[in-house]
Every structure is written in C-alpha cells, then in structure tokens.
Design a protein around this motif. Structure first.
Motif, PDB file in Angstrom:
ATOM      1  N   ALA A  13       0.677  -1.236   0.002  1.00  0.00           N
ATOM      2  CA  ALA A  13      -0.169  -0.089   0.130  1.00  0.00           C
ATOM      3  C   ALA A  13       1.087   1.185   0.117  1.00  0.00           C
ATOM      4  O   ALA A  13       0.672   2.025  -0.652  1.00  0.00           O
ATOM      5  CB  ALA A  13      -0.905   0.062   1.285  1.00  0.00           C
ATOM      6  N   TRP A  14       1.785   1.141   0.667  1.00  0.00           N
ATOM      7  CA  TRP A  14       2.878   2.438   0.710  1.00  0.00           C
ATOM      8  C   TRP A  14       3.556   2.630  -0.542  1.00  0.00           C
ATOM      9  O   TRP A  14       3.546   3.801  -1.052  1.00  0.00           O
ATOM     10  CB  TRP A  14       3.749   2.334   1.844  1.00  0.00           C
ATOM     11  CG  TRP A  14       5.056   3.279   1.893  1.00  0.00           C
ATOM     12  CD1 TRP A  14       6.243   3.278   1.550  1.00  0.00           C
ATOM     13  CD2 TRP A  14       4.690   4.591   2.387  1.00  0.00           C
ATOM     14  NE1 TRP A  14       6.812   4.612   1.681  1.00  0.00           N
ATOM     15  CE2 TRP A  14       5.945   5.396   2.280  1.00  0.00           C
ATOM     16  CE3 TRP A  14       3.662   5.387   2.815  1.00  0.00           C
ATOM     17  CZ2 TRP A  14       6.074   6.778   2.528  1.00  0.00           C
ATOM     18  CZ3 TRP A  14       3.745   6.620   3.211  1.00  0.00           C
ATOM     19  CH2 TRP A  14       4.943   7.248   3.095  1.00  0.00           C
ATOM     20  N   VAL A  15       3.868   1.532  -1.328  1.00  0.00           N
ATOM     21  CA  VAL A  15       4.642   1.538  -2.466  1.00  0.00           C
ATOM     22  C   VAL A  15       3.811   2.380  -3.330  1.00  0.00           C
ATOM     23  O   VAL A  15       3.909   3.094  -4.047  1.00  0.00           O
ATOM     24  CB  VAL A  15       5.148   0.381  -2.939  1.00  0.00           C
ATOM     25  CG1 VAL A  15       5.688   0.283  -4.172  1.00  0.00           C
ATOM     26  CG2 VAL A  15       6.225  -0.124  -2.011  1.00  0.00           C
ATOM     27  N   ILE A  16       2.535   1.690  -3.501  1.00  0.00           N
ATOM     28  CA  ILE A  16       1.373   2.192  -4.576  1.00  0.00           C
ATOM     29  C   ILE A  16       1.037   3.771  -4.042  1.00  0.00           C
ATOM     30  O   ILE A  16       1.016   4.342  -5.132  1.00  0.00           O
ATOM     31  CB  ILE A  16       0.064   1.285  -4.336  1.00  0.00           C
ATOM     32  CG1 ILE A  16       0.491  -0.117  -4.744  1.00  0.00           C
ATOM     33  CG2 ILE A  16      -1.082   1.930  -5.183  1.00  0.00           C
ATOM     34  CD1 ILE A  16      -0.822  -0.934  -4.622  1.00  0.00           C
ATOM     35  N   GLN A  17       0.925   4.049  -3.109  1.00  0.00           N
ATOM     36  CA  GLN A  17       0.675   5.356  -2.543  1.00  0.00           C
ATOM     37  C   GLN A  17       2.058   6.429  -3.050  1.00  0.00           C
ATOM     38  O   GLN A  17       1.588   7.451  -3.599  1.00  0.00           O
ATOM     39  CB  GLN A  17       0.520   5.535  -1.044  1.00  0.00           C
ATOM     40  CG  GLN A  17       0.126   6.935  -0.723  1.00  0.00           C
ATOM     41  CD  GLN A  17       0.115   7.166   0.811  1.00  0.00           C
ATOM     42  OE1 GLN A  17       0.040   6.128   1.516  1.00  0.00           O
ATOM     43  NE2 GLN A  17       0.034   8.259   1.464  1.00  0.00           N
ATOM     44  N   THR A  18       3.062   5.977  -2.843  1.00  0.00           N
ATOM     45  CA  THR A  18       4.149   6.720  -3.225  1.00  0.00           C
ATOM     46  C   THR A  18       4.229   7.089  -4.703  1.00  0.00           C
ATOM     47  O   THR A  18       4.330   7.984  -5.147  1.00  0.00           O
ATOM     48  CB  THR A  18       5.440   6.380  -2.749  1.00  0.00           C
ATOM     49  OG1 THR A  18       5.721   4.791  -3.286  1.00  0.00           O
ATOM     50  CG2 THR A  18       5.507   6.409  -1.242  1.00  0.00           C
ATOM     51  N   TRP A  19       4.046   6.029  -5.539  1.00  0.00           N
ATOM     52  CA  TRP A  19       4.127   5.843  -6.857  1.00  0.00           C
ATOM     53  C   TRP A  19       2.913   6.859  -7.470  1.00  0.00           C
ATOM     54  O   TRP A  19       2.933   7.784  -8.269  1.00  0.00           O
ATOM     55  CB  TRP A  19       4.227   4.571  -7.492  1.00  0.00           C
ATOM     56  CG  TRP A  19       5.527   4.076  -7.715  1.00  0.00           C
ATOM     57  CD1 TRP A  19       5.721   3.218  -6.941  1.00  0.00           C
ATOM     58  CD2 TRP A  19       6.306   4.735  -8.801  1.00  0.00           C
ATOM     59  NE1 TRP A  19       7.442   2.887  -7.358  1.00  0.00           N
ATOM     60  CE2 TRP A  19       7.596   3.841  -8.438  1.00  0.00           C
ATOM     61  CE3 TRP A  19       6.451   5.324  -9.751  1.00  0.00           C
ATOM     62  CZ2 TRP A  19       8.759   3.839  -9.315  1.00  0.00           C
ATOM     63  CZ3 TRP A  19       7.441   5.459 -10.571  1.00  0.00           C
ATOM     64  CH2 TRP A  19       8.592   4.826 -10.294  1.00  0.00           C
ATOM     65  N   ALA A  20       1.619   6.574  -6.588  1.00  0.00           N
ATOM     66  CA  ALA A  20       0.415   7.235  -7.179  1.00  0.00           C
ATOM     67  C   ALA A  20       0.694   8.793  -6.798  1.00  0.00           C
ATOM     68  O   ALA A  20       0.344   9.684  -7.982  1.00  0.00           O
ATOM     69  CB  ALA A  20      -0.765   6.942  -6.413  1.00  0.00           C
ATOM     70  N   SER A  21       1.197   9.195  -5.739  1.00  0.00           N
ATOM     71  CA  SER A  21       1.493  10.508  -5.322  1.00  0.00           C
ATOM     72  C   SER A  21       2.573  11.424  -6.362  1.00  0.00           C
ATOM     73  O   SER A  21       2.549  12.338  -6.943  1.00  0.00           O
ATOM     74  CB  SER A  21       2.045  10.784  -3.995  1.00  0.00           C
ATOM     75  OG  SER A  21       2.492  11.997  -3.646  1.00  0.00           O
ATOM     76  N   PHE A  22       3.534  10.518  -6.710  1.00  0.00           N
ATOM     77  CA  PHE A  22       4.669  11.110  -7.621  1.00  0.00           C
ATOM     78  C   PHE A  22       3.901  11.245  -9.081  1.00  0.00           C
ATOM     79  O   PHE A  22       4.204  12.231  -9.609  1.00  0.00           O
ATOM     80  CB  PHE A  22       5.679   9.959  -8.064  1.00  0.00           C
ATOM     81  CG  PHE A  22       6.677  10.420  -8.708  1.00  0.00           C
ATOM     82  CD1 PHE A  22       7.710  11.434  -8.596  1.00  0.00           C
ATOM     83  CD2 PHE A  22       6.790   9.597 -10.155  1.00  0.00           C
ATOM     84  CE1 PHE A  22       8.810  11.445  -9.331  1.00  0.00           C
ATOM     85  CE2 PHE A  22       7.739   9.877 -11.070  1.00  0.00           C
ATOM     86  CZ  PHE A  22       8.545  11.184 -10.829  1.00  0.00           C
ATOM     87  N   ILE A  23       3.299  10.300  -9.560  1.00  0.00           N
ATOM     88  CA  ILE A  23       2.677  10.157 -10.849  1.00  0.00           C
ATOM     89  C   ILE A  23       1.480  11.552 -11.014  1.00  0.00           C
ATOM     90  O   ILE A  23       1.664  12.121 -11.788  1.00  0.00           O
ATOM     91  CB  ILE A  23       1.980   9.012 -11.302  1.00  0.00           C
ATOM     92  CG1 ILE A  23       3.059   7.980 -11.582  1.00  0.00           C
ATOM     93  CG2 ILE A  23       1.073   9.164 -12.590  1.00  0.00           C
ATOM     94  CD1 ILE A  23       2.603   6.659 -11.635  1.00  0.00           C
ATOM     95  N   LEU A  24       0.819  11.732  -9.854  1.00  0.00           N
ATOM     96  CA  LEU A  24      -0.194  12.639  -9.733  1.00  0.00           C
ATOM     97  C   LEU A  24       0.454  14.144  -9.855  1.00  0.00           C
ATOM     98  O   LEU A  24      -0.111  15.060 -10.474  1.00  0.00           O
ATOM     99  CB  LEU A  24      -1.081  12.552  -8.520  1.00  0.00           C
ATOM    100  CG  LEU A  24      -2.226  13.483  -8.436  1.00  0.00           C
ATOM    101  CD1 LEU A  24      -3.297  13.676  -9.445  1.00  0.00           C
ATOM    102  CD2 LEU A  24      -2.820  13.660  -6.912  1.00  0.00           C
TER     103      LEU A  24
END
Length: 90
Positions: A13-24
């Motif tokens: 979940a943390w990895v997905i959140q960091t990637w999503a935040s970066f992409i956003l």
C-alpha cells in the motif's frame, strides 16, 4: 549470538501510494504548464525546469539512501568489533 533482522520492508500500500503521489504531482504540473496562457518558449522553459527538478530529486533521494546504508554498514562493523573484543575478554 543471534542477530535481529533490522530491515524494514515497505508495505504494498505504501509503495502504491508513493508512486500514485509521484505520478499525480508530475501529471498535474505538466498539465498546468501545457495550459499556461504563454508562449511556447516559456512552456518549454517551465518543462525543462520540471524535468531538472525531478532528476535532482531522484539523485538527492538516492544519495540520502546511500548515506543511510553506509552508516548502517559502519555501525554493523563497529558492533562486530565490540562483540569480538567481548568474546576475547571472556
């Protein structure tokens, strides 16, 4: 002597959140630059600035991680030396 494993794994979940935040963040900034009511040269300059900022951020985070890993290694070597001295003392 038993050694505790002190590594910390990140949750999925943390990895997905960091990637999503970066992409956003990159996407919204890029869209904002594209829709600026200015000349193409200014947009290109802003895009170039964004590119260099992202590259510098990646370099900085890698450097910080490397420094942290080096400190952990030095700490382990020091700990091993102390353990060796203690075992020789007994």
């Amino acid at each position: 002597m038993s050694r505790n494993n002190l590594t910390q794994d990140h949750s999925a979940a943390w990895v997905i959140q960091t990637w999503a935040s970066f992409i956003l963040a990159i996407s919204t900034t890029t869209i904002g630059i594209l829709y600026l009511p200015v000349d193409g040269w200014i947009k290109a300059f802003m895009g170039m600035g964004l590119t260099f900022t992202v590259g510098s951020t990646i370099s900085l985070t890698k450097t910080q991680r490397d420094l942290h890993e080096r400190n952990k290694l030095v700490s382990r070597v020091d700990e091993a030396k102390v353990e060796k001295l203690l075992s020789e003392h007994n």
